[in-house]
Design a protein around this motif. Structure first.
Motif, PDB file in Angstrom:
ATOM      1  N   GLY A  10       0.827  -1.203   0.000  1.00 46.79           N
ATOM      2  CA  GLY A  10       0.000   0.000   0.000  1.00 46.79           C
ATOM      3  C   GLY A  10       0.853   1.241   0.000  1.00 46.79           C
ATOM      4  N   SER A  11       0.212   2.386   0.259  1.00 47.26           N
ATOM      5  CA  SER A  11       0.897   3.670   0.306  1.00 47.26           C
ATOM      6  C   SER A  11       0.901   4.206   1.722  1.00 47.26           C
ATOM      7  CB  SER A  11       0.192   4.661  -0.619  1.00 47.26           C
ATOM      8  OG  SER A  11       0.257   4.231  -1.961  1.00 47.26           O
ATOM      9  N   SER A  17       4.380   2.351   8.987  1.00 42.02           N
ATOM     10  CA  SER A  17       4.645   0.916   9.006  1.00 42.02           C
ATOM     11  C   SER A  17       3.688   0.178   8.072  1.00 42.02           C
ATOM     12  CB  SER A  17       4.469   0.351  10.427  1.00 42.02           C
ATOM     13  OG  SER A  17       5.395   0.915  11.330  1.00 42.02           O
ATOM     14  N   LEU A  18       4.138  -0.967   7.597  1.00 44.39           N
ATOM     15  CA  LEU A  18       3.315  -1.895   6.834  1.00 44.39           C
ATOM     16  C   LEU A  18       3.755  -3.306   7.195  1.00 44.39           C
ATOM     17  CD1 LEU A  18       3.234  -0.484   3.167  1.00 44.39           C
ATOM     18  CD2 LEU A  18       1.262  -0.705   4.719  1.00 44.39           C
ATOM     19  N   GLN A  80       4.378 -16.232   5.528  1.00 41.60           N
ATOM     20  CA  GLN A  80       5.596 -15.496   5.786  1.00 41.60           C
ATOM     21  C   GLN A  80       5.229 -14.020   5.917  1.00 41.60           C
ATOM     22  OE1 GLN A  80       9.848 -14.452   3.544  1.00 41.60           O
ATOM     23  NE2 GLN A  80       8.277 -15.608   2.501  1.00 41.60           N
ATOM     24  N   TYR A  81       5.852 -13.352   6.871  1.00 42.39           N
ATOM     25  CA  TYR A  81       5.560 -11.939   7.096  1.00 42.39           C
ATOM     26  C   TYR A  81       6.831 -11.101   6.943  1.00 42.39           C
ATOM     27  CZ  TYR A  81       1.254 -13.654   9.263  1.00 42.39           C
ATOM     28  OH  TYR A  81       0.055 -14.262   9.497  1.00 42.39           O
ATOM     29  N   LEU A  82       6.621  -9.855   6.557  1.00 42.45           N
ATOM     30  CA  LEU A  82       7.690  -8.858   6.602  1.00 42.45           C
ATOM     31  C   LEU A  82       7.107  -7.621   7.282  1.00 42.45           C
ATOM     32  CD1 LEU A  82      10.640  -8.217   5.834  1.00 42.45           C
ATOM     33  CD2 LEU A  82       9.718  -7.051   3.804  1.00 42.45           C
ATOM     34  N   GLN A  83       7.489  -7.410   8.532  1.00 41.33           N
ATOM     35  CA  GLN A  83       7.075  -6.229   9.253  1.00 41.33           C
ATOM     36  C   GLN A  83       8.043  -5.103   8.914  1.00 41.33           C
ATOM     37  OE1 GLN A  83       4.379  -5.654  11.325  1.00 41.33           O
ATOM     38  NE2 GLN A  83       5.081  -3.526  11.340  1.00 41.33           N
ATOM     39  N   MET A  84       7.511  -4.016   8.385  1.00 40.22           N
ATOM     40  CA  MET A  84       8.344  -2.897   7.951  1.00 40.22           C
ATOM     41  C   MET A  84       7.983  -1.665   8.772  1.00 40.22           C
ATOM     42  SD  MET A  84       8.307  -3.497   3.834  1.00 40.22           S
ATOM     43  CE  MET A  84       6.596  -2.991   3.641  1.00 40.22           C
ATOM     44  N   ASP A  85       8.913  -1.182   9.555  1.00 33.92           N
ATOM     45  CA  ASP A  85       8.720  -0.006  10.402  1.00 33.92           C
ATOM     46  C   ASP A  85       9.669   1.108   9.958  1.00 33.92           C
ATOM     47  OD1 ASP A  85       8.482  -2.320  13.119  1.00 33.92           O
ATOM     48  OD2 ASP A  85       6.830  -1.332  12.082  1.00 33.92           O
ATOM     49  N   VAL A 121       4.663  -1.377  -2.704  1.00 33.41           N
ATOM     50  CA  VAL A 121       4.812  -0.531  -1.518  1.00 33.41           C
ATOM     51  C   VAL A 121       5.282   0.841  -1.983  1.00 33.41           C
ATOM     52  CG1 VAL A 121       6.158  -0.145   0.597  1.00 33.41           C
ATOM     53  CG2 VAL A 121       5.313  -2.443   0.049  1.00 33.41           C
ATOM     54  N   THR A 122       4.562   1.876  -1.570  1.00 35.18           N
ATOM     55  CA  THR A 122       4.929   3.243  -1.917  1.00 35.18           C
ATOM     56  C   THR A 122       5.032   4.061  -0.639  1.00 35.18           C
ATOM     57  OG1 THR A 122       3.781   3.064  -4.036  1.00 35.18           O
ATOM     58  CG2 THR A 122       4.322   5.275  -3.253  1.00 35.18           C
ATOM     59  N   VAL A 123       6.185   4.692  -0.439  1.00 38.44           N
ATOM     60  CA  VAL A 123       6.414   5.495   0.755  1.00 38.44           C
ATOM     61  C   VAL A 123       6.604   6.942   0.317  1.00 38.44           C
ATOM     62  CG1 VAL A 123       7.793   5.822   2.833  1.00 38.44           C
ATOM     63  CG2 VAL A 123       7.526   3.530   1.859  1.00 38.44           C
ATOM     64  N   ALA A 124       5.702   7.798   0.754  1.00 41.37           N
ATOM     65  CA  ALA A 124       5.748   9.212   0.391  1.00 41.37           C
ATOM     66  C   ALA A 124       6.543  10.000   1.422  1.00 41.37           C
ATOM     67  CB  ALA A 124       4.339   9.757   0.282  1.00 41.37           C
ATOM     68  N   SER A 125       7.278  10.992   0.941  1.00 38.91           N
ATOM     69  CA  SER A 125       8.081  11.821   1.863  1.00 38.91           C
ATOM     70  C   SER A 125       7.248  12.915   2.494  1.00 38.91           C
ATOM     71  CB  SER A 125       9.267  12.433   1.112  1.00 38.91           C
ATOM     72  OG  SER A 125       8.795  13.189   0.026  1.00 38.91           O
TER      73      SER A 125
END
Length: 125
Positions: A10-11, A17-18, A80-85, A121-125
């Motif tokens: 997602g964005s 986090s995602l 399987q998971y990937l926790q992204m913080d 995955v999109t991460v906006a500044s």
């Protein structure tokens, strides 16, 4: 043959986090050992290894995500998971999960033969 289906992309804003999920189907048991990993790719760039986990609990992370990402595996559910913080704009990309038999396969894409379709995955500044 192992089938993999990712979800959870997602964005988000930088600092957010995602949690990505990768549902695996097929005959996966503790023996023979196996490795699972997450990779990411942006247009025009090679696929980059992000995190790896094997049957024995060994993990490996790319330097760019150490301390921010955590890989885990629910053996009972085969997810399987990937926790992204603390996400950063540089984390933007298509994320793929991968699987193959054998432990310590590392973070080279050529070491895996089973791949999911990817989740953005999109991460906006």
């Amino acid at each position: 043959q192992v089938q993999l289906v990712e979800s959870g992309g997602g964005s988000v804003q930088a600092g957010g986090s995602l949690r990505l999920s990768c549902a695996a189907s097929g005959r996966i048991y503790s023996d023979p050992p196996y490795s699972m990993a997450w990779f990411r790719q942006t247009p025009g760039k090679e696929r980059e290894g992000v995190a790896e986990l094997d049957t024995y609990g060994h993990t490996k992370y790319a330097d760019s995500v150490k301390g921010r990402f955590t890989i885990s595996w629910d053996h009972g559910e085969k997810i399987q998971y990937l926790q992204m913080d603390s996400l950063e704009p540089g984390d933007t990309g298509m994320y793929y999960c991968a699987f193959d038999w054998g432990h310590l396969r590392g973070l080279r894409s050529g070491s895996y033969s089973n791949w999911g379709q990817g989740t953005q995955v999109t991460v906006a500044s």
